[in-house]
Scaffold this motif. Structure first.
Motif: not given
Length: 249
Positions: A170-174, A88-89, A104-106
């Motif tokens: 969602r959950g980041g690019v990785f 989720a992050r 948070q990431m925008h």
């Protein structure tokens, strides 16, 4: 009170002690003039000194606000914690959550660009190759900008992983890379300190005299292909890069 240094010292003490909290406005210039029997220019010089130290932010008609200097620890192992495909992050949000902070990431902008000489060398692609460029802001809460991020991906990879849209991943690019069958294998980081550009200072709401930490991160797969080039910039007093338990052999 004799001059601006004395006023700056008085206000600095109030800020550091917590008497004036982050986000709280200083008294108006005219009020400080009356309080301490100083001229307008003297009060302005005191405020400028505090802004140069990163203690306050001048907001024009919005007054002068005590700057949030909450420091975020960013451990190297944040990457390994986000390699699951259903997380989720992302790395920033994960690092913040572990410290009880609302990271948070925008996404600010996404565009297709062509690799210039510098990007060609750093990404290992031909000059003119198509790239997907994402501009992001890492914040605490919705609007306290702590870090600016500029990221580039080979366009073919970005299209496979659906990184070319403007939506937050969602959950980041990785995690998205792993889910698409492109598992990152190694990360290299180069860290430098410098003074901010005017644009960086404006976005980070700091004086041009507050130094920043600039990190260049290169992410590769097991074949050595560069999958992502990320450049982040943050005020030096807002982040702490942590490189624990690195192998010596």
């Amino acid at each position: 009170m004799r001059g601006y240094r004395e006023l700056a010292a008085r206000l600095r003490e109030q800020i550091i002690s917590g008497e004036l909290s982050p986000g709280e406005k200083l008294r108006r210039i005219v009020d400080l003039m009356d309080d301490y029997g100083l001229s307008r220019q003297t009060v302005r010089e005191a405020i400028k000194e505090l802004a140069d130290e990163g203690l306050v932010v001048t907001m024009g008609k919005g007054g002068t606000v005590v700057r949030n200097r909450t420091r975020v620890k960013i451990p190297l192992n944040r990457y390994s914690k986000v390699l699951g495909p259903n997380g989720a992050r992302g790395p920033w949000e994960t690092a913040c959550a572990e410290q009880g902070l609302d990271g948070q990431m925008h996404v600010v902008r996404v565009a297709r660009v062509q690799a210039d000489d510098r990007l060609s060398e750093q990404l290992g692609v031909p000059v003119g190759a198509e790239l997907v460029h994402r501009q992001r802001r890492a914040t605490l809460g919705p609007d306290d900008v702590v870090q600016l991020q500029l990221v580039w991906y080979p366009a073919d990879l970005a299209d496979q992983v659906q990184l070319a849209g403007t939506s937050k991943i969602r959950g980041g690019v990785f995690g998205a890379l792993v889910a698409a069958g492109h598992r990152p294998s190694a990360v290299s980081e180069r860290v430098e300190s410098r003074m901010p550009t005017q644009d960086e200072a404006d976005q980070l709401k700091i004086s041009g005299k507050v130094p920043v930490v600039a990190v260049t991160r290169t992410t590769m797969n097991s074949a050595g292909r560069v999958m992502e080039l990320l450049q982040s910039t943050a005020p030096a007093d807002r982040i702490e890069l942590v490189y624990d338990n690195l192998p010596l052999e």
